[in-house]
Design an enzyme around this catalytic site. Sequence first.
Site, PDB file in Angstrom:
ATOM      1  N   ALA A  56       0.820  -1.225   0.000  1.00 35.61           N
ATOM      2  CA  ALA A  56       0.000   0.000   0.000  1.00 35.61           C
ATOM      3  C   ALA A  56       0.847   1.266   0.000  1.00 35.61           C
ATOM      4  CB  ALA A  56      -0.895  -0.009   1.234  1.00 35.61           C
ATOM      5  N   LYS A  57       2.112   1.130   0.384  1.00 34.28           N
ATOM      6  CA  LYS A  57       2.948   2.329   0.535  1.00 34.28           C
ATOM      7  C   LYS A  57       3.230   3.028  -0.792  1.00 34.28           C
ATOM      8  CE  LYS A  57       3.381   2.140   4.984  1.00 34.28           C
ATOM      9  NZ  LYS A  57       2.905   3.178   5.893  1.00 34.28           N
ATOM     10  N   ASP A  58       3.072   2.323  -1.907  1.00 36.16           N
ATOM     11  CA  ASP A  58       3.250   2.996  -3.206  1.00 36.16           C
ATOM     12  C   ASP A  58       2.295   4.182  -3.329  1.00 36.16           C
ATOM     13  OD1 ASP A  58       4.945   0.927  -3.693  1.00 36.16           O
ATOM     14  OD2 ASP A  58       3.800   0.053  -5.339  1.00 36.16           O
TER      15      ASP A  58
END
Length: 340
Positions: A56-58
Site C-alpha cells: 500500500a505504501k506505493d
Amino acid sequence: MLHKLFDNKRSQNKSDKNSLMAAVGNTPLVRLNHHSELLGTNIFAKLEFFNPGLSAKDRIIAHIIDKAEQAGKLKPGGTIIDATSGNTGMAMAMLSRAKGYKCVLTVADKASKEKINSLKSLGAEVVLCPAAVKPDDPRSYYQQAIQLSNEIEGAYYTNQNFNSDNVEAHYLSTGPEIWNQLDGKVTHFVAAVGTGGTISGTGKFLKEQNSAIEIIGVDAYGSVLKKYHETGVYDISITHPYKMEGVGKSIIPGNVKFETIDRFVKVGDLKSALRARKMAQLEGIWGGHSSGAVLEAVFKTKESFKPTDNVVILLSDHGSKYLSTIYSDAWVEEKLYSRP
Ligand SMILES: Cc1ncc(COP(=O)(O)O)c(C=O)c1O
C-alpha cells in the site's frame, strides 16, 4: 468475486504507459470465501500487494512526491529520505528511480532480509538502525532520518508518520476504490495501524459516505496506540520489542487520526503469523505478517459481525517479503513458539 473499477484519478491514469507512477492504486477487492464461512460474515480483502512495489505504501509515496514537486520542495537531482520498516522504503526506492531522484532510507534492523536486499537492488542507500532503542534515542531510525535530511543538500524528508499527504493519499484513492468496489455496501473497515495513514485516510472517506461504517484499527502487543486511544495516555512503559512490521508504534504518529477510529484490537506475533499462513493455504491469498494480524483481529472480535455484514480487511503487503520469517517453519519455531 473480483471487482475492478476504474473511476478514481490514479485508476484512470493506469492506461498511461509513460510512468510507473500511473501503475499505483486500483487494487482488487476479493471475497475470502473460506474465511467468510468460518466467521459467519462476508470478508472482503483489499489486495494492496497488487501495487508495483507489492504494498500500500506505493500510494503514499506517489502522492507525497507529486505534492512535494508541486510545492517546489523536491527538485531535479534531489534526494528523498525517510525512516521505514521496509515497504515505504521499497516504494521510495522504486518511485525515486522512476523519477530520477536519489533515495536514503533508515531501516529498523528487525526488517526482513528480503526487504533490505530489495531496497538495495533498487539503488537506495540503506542505513540500518537498532529496533530495540527508544524513539528519541539518536541511534533510532526516526532520529537518524531527521539527522540525515538536515545534512544532505536537496533532501526532502518524506516523514510518513507526520506528513498529512500520507493520509490524503488514502483518502483520495483507497477509500473511494473500496466504496465503489462494494457499491457502498461496506459495514466495517479493518486495517493495521502503523503511521496511521491507511486507516485514517480510508476511514475518513468511508465515514463521510456513511457514518455507520465501523473503523477498526489493529495494534500490536508492545505498542502504545490502543491505550492512547482509550485513555489519552502515552505510556512508553508498555512497549517491548516484537516481530511484526507495520503494526503498532512506540510513538504517537500525527497521522493516526484517533477520532476516525472506533476501536482498536491488539494482536500478537505468533497468532498473526499463523493466520497469514492459513490464509495462504485456504484462499491462495499470500499476505504479509500484518495481513495475518488483521485477520487475527477479525477472529478475536468475530461476535461483532452479523451474517449480512460486509467486512473489508486491508492486506498491506505480499507474503514473498516474508520467506525468511513467517513463511519459514524454522523461523516460526525459533522466534515465535519459543518466546515467553
Ligand atoms: C506491512 C505493513 N502493514 C501495515 C502497515 C500500516 O500502514 P499505515 O502506516 O498506513 O498505518 C505498514 C506501514 O508501516 C506496513 O509496512
